[in-house]
Design a protein around this motif. Structure first.
Motif, mmCIF file in Angstrom:
data_model
loop_
_atom_site.group_PDB
_atom_site.id
_atom_site.type_symbol
_atom_site.label_atom_id
_atom_site.label_comp_id
_atom_site.label_asym_id
_atom_site.label_seq_id
_atom_site.Cartn_x
_atom_site.Cartn_y
_atom_site.Cartn_z
ATOM 1 N N GLY A 90 0.767 -1.226 0.000
ATOM 2 C CA GLY A 90 0.000 0.000 0.000
ATOM 3 C C GLY A 90 0.805 1.286 0.000
ATOM 4 O O GLY A 90 0.272 2.342 -0.312
ATOM 5 N N GLU A 91 2.053 1.233 0.356
ATOM 6 C CA GLU A 91 2.869 2.450 0.391
ATOM 7 C C GLU A 91 3.712 2.593 -0.874
ATOM 8 O O GLU A 91 4.832 3.087 -0.848
ATOM 9 C CB GLU A 91 3.768 2.432 1.622
ATOM 10 C CG GLU A 91 2.976 2.440 2.922
ATOM 11 C CD GLU A 91 3.875 2.398 4.132
ATOM 12 O OE1 GLU A 91 5.054 2.763 4.027
ATOM 13 O OE2 GLU A 91 3.378 2.010 5.192
ATOM 14 N N GLY A 92 3.178 2.172 -1.985
ATOM 15 C CA GLY A 92 3.905 2.315 -3.254
ATOM 16 C C GLY A 92 5.120 1.427 -3.307
ATOM 17 O O GLY A 92 5.002 0.221 -3.222
ATOM 18 N N GLN A 93 6.285 2.003 -3.405
ATOM 19 C CA GLN A 93 7.523 1.241 -3.538
ATOM 20 C C GLN A 93 8.090 0.801 -2.191
ATOM 21 O O GLN A 93 9.164 0.249 -2.132
ATOM 22 C CB GLN A 93 8.566 2.073 -4.301
ATOM 23 C CG GLN A 93 8.171 2.410 -5.711
ATOM 24 C CD GLN A 93 8.097 1.175 -6.587
ATOM 25 O OE1 GLN A 93 8.853 0.238 -6.432
ATOM 26 N NE2 GLN A 93 7.148 1.180 -7.511
ATOM 27 N N ASN A 94 7.371 1.078 -1.096
ATOM 28 C CA ASN A 94 7.799 0.659 0.244
ATOM 29 C C ASN A 94 9.218 1.116 0.577
ATOM 30 O O ASN A 94 9.998 0.383 1.178
ATOM 31 C CB ASN A 94 7.676 -0.853 0.404
ATOM 32 C CG ASN A 94 6.249 -1.273 0.610
ATOM 33 O OD1 ASN A 94 5.438 -0.500 1.095
ATOM 34 N ND2 ASN A 94 5.929 -2.494 0.252
ATOM 35 N N GLY A 95 9.564 2.310 0.172
ATOM 36 C CA GLY A 95 10.864 2.884 0.513
ATOM 37 C C GLY A 95 12.026 2.378 -0.319
ATOM 38 O O GLY A 95 13.165 2.751 -0.071
ATOM 39 N N LEU A 96 11.761 1.545 -1.292
ATOM 40 C CA LEU A 96 12.830 1.021 -2.135
ATOM 41 C C LEU A 96 13.093 2.009 -3.262
ATOM 42 O O LEU A 96 12.189 2.367 -3.999
ATOM 43 C CB LEU A 96 12.437 -0.343 -2.706
ATOM 44 C CG LEU A 96 12.035 -1.397 -1.679
ATOM 45 C CD1 LEU A 96 11.540 -2.648 -2.376
ATOM 46 C CD2 LEU A 96 13.180 -1.715 -0.746
ATOM 47 N N VAL A 97 14.342 2.454 -3.368
ATOM 48 C CA VAL A 97 14.677 3.473 -4.353
ATOM 49 C C VAL A 97 15.590 2.917 -5.437
ATOM 50 O O VAL A 97 15.293 3.031 -6.617
ATOM 51 C CB VAL A 97 15.332 4.700 -3.670
ATOM 52 C CG1 VAL A 97 15.734 5.745 -4.699
ATOM 53 C CG2 VAL A 97 14.391 5.291 -2.633
ATOM 54 N N THR A 98 16.681 2.307 -5.021
ATOM 55 C CA THR A 98 17.662 1.838 -6.000
ATOM 56 C C THR A 98 17.314 0.433 -6.491
ATOM 57 O O THR A 98 16.561 -0.306 -5.850
ATOM 58 C CB THR A 98 19.076 1.798 -5.389
ATOM 59 O OG1 THR A 98 19.099 0.789 -4.370
ATOM 60 C CG2 THR A 98 19.466 3.153 -4.804
ATOM 61 N N GLU A 151 16.218 -5.372 -5.669
ATOM 62 C CA GLU A 151 16.713 -6.726 -5.885
ATOM 63 C C GLU A 151 16.889 -7.454 -4.554
ATOM 64 O O GLU A 151 16.482 -8.617 -4.413
ATOM 65 C CB GLU A 151 18.049 -6.671 -6.631
ATOM 66 C CG GLU A 151 18.662 -8.026 -6.883
ATOM 67 C CD GLU A 151 20.009 -7.915 -7.586
ATOM 68 O OE1 GLU A 151 20.204 -8.657 -8.546
ATOM 69 O OE2 GLU A 151 20.838 -7.089 -7.171
ATOM 70 N N GLU A 152 17.466 -6.780 -3.580
ATOM 71 C CA GLU A 152 17.679 -7.390 -2.266
ATOM 72 C C GLU A 152 16.353 -7.782 -1.623
ATOM 73 O O GLU A 152 16.197 -8.879 -1.103
ATOM 74 C CB GLU A 152 18.457 -6.441 -1.350
ATOM 75 C CG GLU A 152 18.776 -7.034 0.006
ATOM 76 C CD GLU A 152 19.733 -8.217 -0.052
ATOM 77 O OE1 GLU A 152 19.655 -9.067 0.850
ATOM 78 O OE2 GLU A 152 20.539 -8.302 -0.990
ATOM 79 N N ARG A 153 15.365 -6.896 -1.669
ATOM 80 C CA ARG A 153 14.058 -7.201 -1.089
ATOM 81 C C ARG A 153 13.397 -8.365 -1.828
ATOM 82 O O ARG A 153 12.836 -9.265 -1.210
ATOM 83 C CB ARG A 153 13.168 -5.969 -1.135
ATOM 84 C CG ARG A 153 11.733 -6.183 -0.674
ATOM 85 C CD ARG A 153 11.568 -6.326 0.823
ATOM 86 N NE ARG A 153 12.127 -5.237 1.570
ATOM 87 C CZ ARG A 153 11.514 -4.064 1.803
ATOM 88 N NH1 ARG A 153 10.310 -3.835 1.349
ATOM 89 N NH2 ARG A 153 12.125 -3.135 2.505
ATOM 90 N N ALA A 154 13.466 -8.359 -3.152
ATOM 91 C CA ALA A 154 12.879 -9.453 -3.930
ATOM 92 C C ALA A 154 13.528 -10.782 -3.552
ATOM 93 O O ALA A 154 12.835 -11.797 -3.393
ATOM 94 C CB ALA A 154 13.034 -9.179 -5.428
ATOM 95 N N CYS A 155 14.829 -10.781 -3.388
ATOM 96 C CA CYS A 155 15.525 -12.009 -2.999
ATOM 97 C C CYS A 155 15.137 -12.430 -1.582
ATOM 98 O O CYS A 155 14.939 -13.621 -1.324
ATOM 99 C CB CYS A 155 17.034 -11.827 -3.108
ATOM 100 S SG CYS A 155 17.607 -11.777 -4.814
ATOM 101 N N GLU A 156 15.018 -11.497 -0.675
ATOM 102 C CA GLU A 156 14.625 -11.824 0.697
ATOM 103 C C GLU A 156 13.262 -12.508 0.732
ATOM 104 O O GLU A 156 13.103 -13.548 1.371
ATOM 105 C CB GLU A 156 14.548 -10.557 1.562
ATOM 106 C CG GLU A 156 15.861 -9.966 1.952
ATOM 107 C CD GLU A 156 15.687 -8.614 2.642
ATOM 108 O OE1 GLU A 156 14.539 -8.228 2.971
ATOM 109 O OE2 GLU A 156 16.703 -7.941 2.848
ATOM 110 N N VAL A 157 12.289 -11.914 0.064
ATOM 111 C CA VAL A 157 10.930 -12.454 0.155
ATOM 112 C C VAL A 157 10.792 -13.769 -0.603
ATOM 113 O O VAL A 157 10.098 -14.681 -0.148
ATOM 114 C CB VAL A 157 9.849 -11.429 -0.273
ATOM 115 C CG1 VAL A 157 9.894 -10.198 0.628
ATOM 116 C CG2 VAL A 157 9.951 -11.039 -1.715
#
Length: 94
Positions: free
Chosen positions: A27-35, A40-46
């Motif tokens: 719900g918060e758009g990009q959830n604070g992910l900018v670069t 990539e790191e978040r995608a790998c974590e989840v």
């Protein structure tokens, strides 16, 4: 009995997948992910969390594992992350 277990596992997996989706695109758009690296790191974590859960459930159903023998596969924790990061980085370099 087996159908009930699969239904329960499916519901658990879908709950985990929903959480992963919210962490990436919530719900918060990009959830604070900018670069790209942050994304990539978040995608790998989840996705690694989902892969670990699937592997644990699969191994738990392995008759050899249930009989107290050595599981047929090693834990996927670091291997999945390392392989996925390598694939993502190779694709982004092209």
């Amino acid at each position: 009995m087996a159908t009930e277990r699969l239904d329960s596992q499916r519901a658990q997996f879908l709950a985990w997948a929903g959480t992963a989706f919210e962490r990436m695109l919530g719900g918060e758009g990009q959830n604070g992910l900018v670069t790209f690296a942050e994304r990539e790191e978040r995608a790998c974590e989840v996705t690694d969390a989902l892969a670990r859960w699937l592997m644990a459930e699969h191994v738990a159903q392995d008759p050899v594992s249930q009989a107290g023998g050595e599981p047929l596969v090693r834990p996927a924790k670091d291997r999945c992350r390392r392989n996925r990061l390598g694939r993502l980085r190779r694709r982004s370099a092209s």
